[in-house]
Design a protein around this motif. Structure first.
Motif, mmCIF file in Angstrom:
data_model
loop_
_atom_site.group_PDB
_atom_site.id
_atom_site.type_symbol
_atom_site.label_atom_id
_atom_site.label_comp_id
_atom_site.label_asym_id
_atom_site.label_seq_id
_atom_site.Cartn_x
_atom_site.Cartn_y
_atom_site.Cartn_z
ATOM 1 N N LEU A 128 2.922 -14.867 -2.469
ATOM 2 C CA LEU A 128 2.199 -13.730 -1.908
ATOM 3 C C LEU A 128 2.641 -12.419 -2.557
ATOM 4 O O LEU A 128 1.815 -11.553 -2.844
ATOM 5 C CB LEU A 128 2.401 -13.659 -0.398
ATOM 6 C CG LEU A 128 1.689 -14.718 0.431
ATOM 7 C CD1 LEU A 128 2.114 -14.629 1.884
ATOM 8 C CD2 LEU A 128 0.189 -14.567 0.297
ATOM 9 N N LEU A 129 3.926 -12.281 -2.786
ATOM 10 C CA LEU A 129 4.442 -11.072 -3.427
ATOM 11 C C LEU A 129 3.960 -10.967 -4.868
ATOM 12 O O LEU A 129 3.626 -9.875 -5.332
ATOM 13 C CB LEU A 129 5.969 -11.046 -3.360
ATOM 14 C CG LEU A 129 6.559 -10.925 -1.962
ATOM 15 C CD1 LEU A 129 8.083 -11.040 -2.007
ATOM 16 C CD2 LEU A 129 6.127 -9.629 -1.304
ATOM 17 N N GLU A 130 3.916 -12.089 -5.582
ATOM 18 C CA GLU A 130 3.413 -12.093 -6.952
ATOM 19 C C GLU A 130 1.948 -11.686 -6.983
ATOM 20 O O GLU A 130 1.524 -10.919 -7.853
ATOM 21 C CB GLU A 130 3.592 -13.466 -7.593
ATOM 22 C CG GLU A 130 5.027 -13.817 -7.890
ATOM 23 C CD GLU A 130 5.202 -15.270 -8.305
ATOM 24 O OE1 GLU A 130 4.210 -15.943 -8.634
ATOM 25 O OE2 GLU A 130 6.353 -15.726 -8.293
ATOM 26 N N LEU A 131 1.167 -12.177 -6.045
ATOM 27 C CA LEU A 131 -0.248 -11.832 -5.971
ATOM 28 C C LEU A 131 -0.415 -10.343 -5.672
ATOM 29 O O LEU A 131 -1.231 -9.658 -6.290
ATOM 30 C CB LEU A 131 -0.948 -12.670 -4.907
ATOM 31 C CG LEU A 131 -2.441 -12.422 -4.742
ATOM 32 C CD1 LEU A 131 -3.185 -12.728 -6.035
ATOM 33 C CD2 LEU A 131 -2.985 -13.254 -3.601
ATOM 34 N N ALA A 132 0.358 -9.823 -4.751
ATOM 35 C CA ALA A 132 0.286 -8.400 -4.412
ATOM 36 C C ALA A 132 0.690 -7.537 -5.599
ATOM 37 O O ALA A 132 0.068 -6.500 -5.867
ATOM 38 C CB ALA A 132 1.173 -8.099 -3.207
ATOM 39 N N THR A 133 1.707 -7.952 -6.323
ATOM 40 C CA THR A 133 2.158 -7.217 -7.501
ATOM 41 C C THR A 133 1.087 -7.219 -8.582
ATOM 42 O O THR A 133 0.814 -6.188 -9.199
ATOM 43 C CB THR A 133 3.466 -7.822 -8.042
ATOM 44 O OG1 THR A 133 4.463 -7.751 -7.014
ATOM 45 C CG2 THR A 133 3.956 -7.087 -9.265
ATOM 46 N N ALA A 134 0.463 -8.360 -8.798
ATOM 47 C CA ALA A 134 -0.601 -8.457 -9.797
ATOM 48 C C ALA A 134 -1.798 -7.601 -9.387
ATOM 49 O O ALA A 134 -2.403 -6.919 -10.211
ATOM 50 C CB ALA A 134 -1.021 -9.912 -10.001
ATOM 51 N N ARG A 135 -2.140 -7.603 -8.116
ATOM 52 C CA ARG A 135 -3.264 -6.790 -7.618
ATOM 53 C C ARG A 135 -2.983 -5.310 -7.817
ATOM 54 O O ARG A 135 -3.844 -4.545 -8.236
ATOM 55 C CB ARG A 135 -3.514 -7.113 -6.138
ATOM 56 C CG ARG A 135 -4.580 -6.296 -5.495
ATOM 57 C CD ARG A 135 -5.921 -6.594 -6.094
ATOM 58 N NE ARG A 135 -6.922 -5.726 -5.486
ATOM 59 C CZ ARG A 135 -8.195 -5.906 -5.587
ATOM 60 N NH1 ARG A 135 -8.655 -6.918 -6.267
ATOM 61 N NH2 ARG A 135 -9.035 -5.079 -5.045
ATOM 62 N N GLU A 136 -1.764 -4.900 -7.521
ATOM 63 C CA GLU A 136 -1.387 -3.501 -7.704
ATOM 64 C C GLU A 136 -1.437 -3.120 -9.188
ATOM 65 O O GLU A 136 -1.944 -2.053 -9.547
ATOM 66 C CB GLU A 136 0.010 -3.244 -7.143
ATOM 67 C CG GLU A 136 0.452 -1.810 -7.291
ATOM 68 C CD GLU A 136 1.845 -1.551 -6.750
ATOM 69 O OE1 GLU A 136 2.186 -0.369 -6.626
ATOM 70 O OE2 GLU A 136 2.580 -2.508 -6.459
ATOM 71 N N ALA A 137 -0.937 -4.008 -10.054
ATOM 72 C CA ALA A 137 -0.984 -3.755 -11.496
ATOM 73 C C ALA A 137 -2.429 -3.622 -11.967
ATOM 74 O O ALA A 137 -2.753 -2.756 -12.785
ATOM 75 C CB ALA A 137 -0.271 -4.871 -12.257
ATOM 76 N N PHE A 138 -3.304 -4.475 -11.439
ATOM 77 C CA PHE A 138 -4.719 -4.419 -11.799
ATOM 78 C C PHE A 138 -5.307 -3.065 -11.439
ATOM 79 O O PHE A 138 -5.979 -2.416 -12.243
ATOM 80 C CB PHE A 138 -5.492 -5.535 -11.100
ATOM 81 C CG PHE A 138 -6.981 -5.425 -11.285
ATOM 82 C CD1 PHE A 138 -7.586 -6.034 -12.365
ATOM 83 C CD2 PHE A 138 -7.759 -4.712 -10.400
ATOM 84 C CE1 PHE A 138 -8.948 -5.921 -12.557
ATOM 85 C CE2 PHE A 138 -9.120 -4.595 -10.574
ATOM 86 C CZ PHE A 138 -9.718 -5.201 -11.663
#
Length: 76
Positions: free
Chosen positions: A9-19
């Motif tokens: 979940l944290l990896e997904l949130a980090t990727a979304r923020e980077a996007f």
């Protein structure tokens, strides 16, 4: 698809923020119609997904912006 762990979940949130940060850098510099905006966002999404999987501990925003600008498909 359920996530098996909090780190996912944290990896997904980090990727979304980077996007979102990368898109904020890219969008003002592009000249395209609104209809192609979604395809450009999709292209950036592929880039961010690949970079976040390959380099999980790196700030991928500048890499994503650079790669997007170098490889964005341009229709004539």
């Amino acid at each position: 698809m359920p996530f098996s762990s909090l780190p996912e979940l944290l990896e997904l949130a980090t990727a979304r923020e980077a996007f979102e940060i990368a898109w904020a850098h890219i969008e003002p510099s592009l000249c395209f119609q609104a209809a192609s905006s979604e395809s450009m966002r999709l292209w950036l999404g592929y880039i961010v997904a690949g970079l976040s999987n390959a380099q999980p501990d790196v700030d991928i925003v500048p890499l994503a912006v650079e790669q997007f600008l170098a490889t964005v498909p341009i229709s004539h």
